[in-house]
Write an enzyme that holds these catalytic residues in place. Structure first.
Site, short mmCIF file in Angstrom:
data_model
loop_
_atom_site.label_atom_id
_atom_site.label_comp_id
_atom_site.label_asym_id
_atom_site.label_seq_id
_atom_site.Cartn_x
_atom_site.Cartn_y
_atom_site.Cartn_z
CB SER A 175 -20.17 -40.14 -37.21
OG SER A 175 -19.44 -39.26 -38.06
CE1 TYR A 194 -17.15 -45.03 -36.77
CE2 TYR A 194 -16.98 -43.66 -38.47
CZ TYR A 194 -17.26 -43.73 -36.80
OH TYR A 194 -17.69 -42.66 -36.00
CE LYS A 250 -20.60 -44.51 -34.41
NZ LYS A 250 -20.77 -44.94 -32.87
#
Ligand code: UFG
Length: 337
Positions: free
Chosen positions: A126, A151, A155
């Site tokens: 992302s 979150y 990543k």
């Protein structure tokens, strides 16, 4: 010979669109999904679009030995790994769940691949890894920033792990997604709504459909031309096609780790998205300007020239098509509040 691609999270929003594109490109996808944010009915949509109902295992990627059995049974050639939790706000409340599922899941998958001699992986990353970039558009060489949320951190850790592991023979492509929106033009697959949406476009379509009273624009005092935040919105079908290109690239490249930005290269404000929705649908949206949302990045958009040149991929759908397909998808959803 037809290549078999294992797709973890293949019933999810981006996963299901990728499965369709893989089938259309002549690949044989095998889906592995634990239904934590999807349903088996997504298979019906995939089948209606592509004429093929792919094999699907209801399985958590933390089950390493089960993954190994699937890779061997289907003679899997490469893996696309989508299966992960993705709600930024939830990750702040349940960080351990996010590390367990996203980092633990990736480790389990990598072990299963290593133990069965598989070494080609496409990883869902992302633009969150860049945080607020110092220079725009952001390139793949821009530095990683401190993650805004657990979150985002998962990543970043995922990519950093893959960079290390690629040195031991795991060939990896990391696709850094910007803001995926829209749905398949057939409206047979799309993003399944679960509760109140956090993301802009589902909130717009649900407000227009009367599911939500009013959209709040989170702040209009940013340093942008109309004061609202800028993002690089990309049609989910364009994003799905980037995965097919990544699979092709993996089989040819010598490079062991490659990252690509997957965006349109165009930064758009929240108000521009609303205007495009109103123009496309001829519906006037009920919205108000509210306070800033904590943790929002002011502006980010992609330099995707590396993906254009090396993957031979480029985004084809414009913002109006994104809005048209998002609205068409909303129109066939059963009424729920
Ligand atoms: N926005 C509103 N009102 C809303 C929802 C969003 O004004 O009701 C605004 C946000 O403030 C932001 C823009 O719309 O300016 C886009 O917000 P989204 O929540 O749709 O998307 P984000 O860019 O915040 O988040 C996305 C993904 C995350 C990912 C992040 C960075 O949803 O998973 O990009 O990569 F972490």
């Amino acid at each position: 010979m037809t290549k078999t691609i294992a797709v973890t999270g293949g019933l999810g929003f981006i996963g299901s669109h990728t499965v369709v594109e893989l089938i259309e490109a002549g690949y044989s996808p095998v889906i592995i999904d634990n239904l934590s944010n999807s349903t088996l009915s997504v298979l019906d949509g995939i089948e209606k679009i592509s004429g093929i109902r792919p094999t699907c295992y209801t399985l958590n990627v933390l089950e390493t030995s089960e993954l190994e059995a699937i890779f061997n049974t289907h003679q899997v050639d490469a893996v696309i790994h989508f299966a992960a939790f993705k709600a930024v706000g939830e990750s702040v409340l349940k960080p351990l769940d996010y590390y367990h599922n996203n980092v633990g899941g990736l480790i389990s998958l990598l072990n299963a691949m290593k133990n069965t001699g598989r070494n080609q992986l496409v990883f869902s990353s992302s633009c969150t890894v860049y945080g607020q970039p110092q220079t725009l558009p952001v390139t793949e060489n821009s530095p990683f920033s401190k993650a805004e949320s657990p979150y985002g951190q998962t990543k970043k850790i995922g990519e950093e792990m893959l960079m290390d592991i690629s040195k031991t023979g795991m060939k990896t492509i990391s696709l850094r997604y910007f803001n995926p929106v829209g749905a398949h033009p057939s409206a047979l697959i799309g993003e399944l709504p679960l509760g109140i949406p956090n993301n802009l476009v589902p909130f717009i379509t649900q407000t227009a459909a009367g599911w939500r009273k009013q959209l709040t624009v989170f702040g209009n005092d940013y340093q942008t031309h109309d004061g609202t935040c800028i993002r690089d919105y990309i049609h989910v079908v364009d994003l799905a096609k980037a995965h097919v290109k990544a699979i092709e690239y993996l089989s040819k490249t010598e490079a062991m780790f490659t990252a690509f930005n997957i965006g349109t290269g165009q930064g758009l404000t929240v108000l521009e998205v609303i205007k495009a929705f109103e123009e496309t649908t001829q519906i006037q949206l009920n919205y108000q300007i509210g306070l800033r949302r904590k943790g929002d990045i002011e502006k980010v958009w992609a330099d995707s020239s590396k993906a254009n040149a090396e993957l031979g991929w480029e985004a084809k759908f414009d913002l109006h098509q994104m809005m048209r397909d998002a609205w068409k998808w909303q129109g066939q959803l059963p009424i729920t509040i």
